[in-house]
Design an enzyme around this catalytic site. Structure first.
Site, PDB file in Angstrom:
ATOM      1  N   THR A  47      -1.335   7.428  -0.513  1.00  4.25           N
ATOM      2  CA  THR A  47      -2.640   7.283  -1.182  1.00  4.25           C
ATOM      3  C   THR A  47      -3.417   6.072  -0.674  1.00  4.25           C
ATOM      4  OG1 THR A  47      -1.716   5.843  -2.891  1.00  4.25           O
ATOM      5  CG2 THR A  47      -1.629   8.222  -3.315  1.00  4.25           C
ATOM      6  N   ASP A  60       4.966  -6.258   9.264  1.00  6.51           N
ATOM      7  CA  ASP A  60       6.053  -5.896  10.186  1.00  6.51           C
ATOM      8  C   ASP A  60       6.088  -6.821  11.398  1.00  6.51           C
ATOM      9  OD1 ASP A  60       7.074  -3.863   8.671  1.00  6.51           O
ATOM     10  OD2 ASP A  60       5.930  -2.279   9.670  1.00  6.51           O
ATOM     11  N   ARG A 110       0.849  -1.192   0.000  1.00  7.14           N
ATOM     12  CA  ARG A 110       0.000   0.000   0.000  1.00  7.14           C
ATOM     13  C   ARG A 110       0.875   1.229   0.000  1.00  7.14           C
ATOM     14  NH1 ARG A 110      -4.652   0.296   4.352  1.00  7.14           N
ATOM     15  NH2 ARG A 110      -2.882   0.649   5.697  1.00  7.14           N
ATOM     16  N   ASP A 136       0.573  -3.516  12.113  1.00  7.05           N
ATOM     17  CA  ASP A 136       1.036  -3.845  10.758  1.00  7.05           C
ATOM     18  C   ASP A 136       1.415  -5.334  10.713  1.00  7.05           C
ATOM     19  OD1 ASP A 136       2.645  -2.096   8.225  1.00  7.05           O
ATOM     20  OD2 ASP A 136       2.869  -4.253   8.478  1.00  7.05           O
TER      21      ASP A 136
HETATM   22  C1  PRP Z   1      -1.022  -4.869   4.345  1.00  8.05           C
HETATM   23  C2  PRP Z   1      -1.806  -6.158   4.431  1.00  8.05           C
HETATM   24  C3  PRP Z   1      -2.657  -6.102   3.193  1.00  8.05           C
HETATM   25  C4  PRP Z   1      -2.928  -4.634   3.039  1.00  8.05           C
HETATM   26  C5  PRP Z   1      -4.335  -4.372   3.494  1.00  8.05           C
HETATM   27  O1  PRP Z   1       0.033  -4.975   3.471  1.00  8.05           O
HETATM   28  O2  PRP Z   1      -1.014  -7.293   4.491  1.00  8.05           O
HETATM   29  O3  PRP Z   1      -2.015  -6.622   2.037  1.00  8.05           O
HETATM   30  O4  PRP Z   1      -2.001  -3.946   3.885  1.00  8.05           O
HETATM   31  O5  PRP Z   1      -4.674  -3.068   3.283  1.00  8.05           O
HETATM   32  P1  PRP Z   1      -5.785  -2.618   2.232  1.00  8.05           P
HETATM   33  O6  PRP Z   1      -6.954  -3.507   2.444  1.00  8.05           O
HETATM   34  O7  PRP Z   1      -6.057  -1.184   2.623  1.00  8.05           O
HETATM   35  O8  PRP Z   1      -5.204  -2.713   0.850  1.00  8.05           O
HETATM   36  P2  PRP Z   1       1.131  -3.820   3.302  1.00  8.05           P
HETATM   37  O9  PRP Z   1       0.757  -2.889   2.189  1.00  8.05           O
HETATM   38  O10 PRP Z   1       1.413  -3.197   4.625  1.00  8.05           O
HETATM   39  O11 PRP Z   1       2.384  -4.611   2.748  1.00  8.05           O
HETATM   40  P3  PRP Z   1       3.282  -5.716   3.518  1.00  8.05           P
HETATM   41  O12 PRP Z   1       2.409  -6.938   3.726  1.00  8.05           O
HETATM   42  O13 PRP Z   1       4.383  -5.953   2.553  1.00  8.05           O
HETATM   43  O14 PRP Z   1       3.730  -5.127   4.812  1.00  8.05           O
HETATM   44  N1  URA Z   2      -2.401  -3.452   6.904  1.00  8.42           N
HETATM   45  C1  URA Z   2      -1.997  -3.930   8.107  1.00  8.42           C
HETATM   46  O1  URA Z   2      -1.017  -4.672   8.195  1.00  8.42           O
HETATM   47  N2  URA Z   2      -2.687  -3.561   9.195  1.00  8.42           N
HETATM   48  C2  URA Z   2      -3.758  -2.756   9.129  1.00  8.42           C
HETATM   49  O2  URA Z   2      -4.366  -2.461  10.175  1.00  8.42           O
HETATM   50  C3  URA Z   2      -4.157  -2.262   7.871  1.00  8.42           C
HETATM   51  C4  URA Z   2      -3.464  -2.638   6.775  1.00  8.42           C
END
Ligand code: PRP
Ligand code: URA
Length: 209
Positions: free
Chosen positions: A108, A203, A104, A200
């Protein structure tokens, strides 16, 4: 609209409480994500088609059931979806695994795709997309749009925590996709994080913050 199932089995709810706790470290967090995914997979595969075969037990010939067709493909959304793969493969070890890389954009909140590798025979498989967090829904919607271009037999989404915003957006964008989550939380905050959520997920799984 696809079916929405909130899997509120006591074992899942107990593990989810441990997962949400900010004092749970990465090692335990990873184990819990895997265990919850395995328990949820049991529910998400409830309607897999079966066929009858004949086998011999030590006592007699018997008609018995096996899963029919080319079966399943799991597609984790990187990174956090990776945490669910081991758990679901415990239950369905013969499944294929595809990968979609999305993150994400922090400004945005829109998903940015950086990787996509799906099984070659995906047209013959039922796909279960894995991502623990359904927040705005953007990542899941985008991933499913990409997977649909390769025409799998069906697609389900399996998450752990959903926000109402993400659940509504996903069911509207892909009304043919059944959704499985362990919890429907209260809301998103101004940074697009699920409240109360678990923070997160990527993370916490990989210890990157
Ligand atoms: C997180 C999570 C989802 C997304 C959800 O990923 O694992 O993929 O956010 O958010 P959304 O429904 O608003 O799209 P992130 O973008 O943090 O990437 P990562 O898993 O690599 O940390
Ligand atoms: N992605 C995450 O990992 N946690 C949240 O709460 C939202 C998006």
């Amino acid at each position: 609209m696809g079916n929405v199932t909130i899997t509120n089995h006591p074992l899942i709810q107990h593990k989810l409480t441990l997962l949400r706790d900010k004092n749970t470290g990465s090692k335990e967090f990873r184990a819990l994500v895997g265990e919850i995914a395995m328990l949820m997979c049991y529910e998400a595969t409830r309607d897999l088609p079966l066929k009858e075969v004949e086998i011999e037990t030590p006592v007699s010939v018997a008609k018995a059931k096996v899963i029919s067709g080319k079966k399943l493909a799991f597609v984790p959304i990187l990174r956090a979806g990776l945490g669910m793969v081991e758990g679901v493969l415990e239950l369905v070890p013969s499944a294929r695994v595809g990968h979609i890389g999305l993150y994400r954009d922090p400004e945005t909140l829109m998903p940015v795709e950086y990787y996509c590798k799906l099984p070659a025979d995906i047209t013959e498989r039922e796909v279960i997309v894995l991502d623990p967090m359904l927040a705005t829904g953007g990542s899941a919607i985008d991933a499913i749009t990409q997977i649909k271009k390769r025409s799998p037999k069906s697609i389900k989404f399996m998450g752990i925590i959903a926000a109402p915003e993400g659940l509504n957006a996903l069911s509207k964008a892909h009304s043919d996709v059944d959704i499985f989550c362990a919890a429907l939380d209260e809301k998103l905050n101004e940074h697009g994080y699920i409240v109360p959520g678990l923070g997160d997920a990527g993370d916490r799984i990989f210890g990157t913050k």
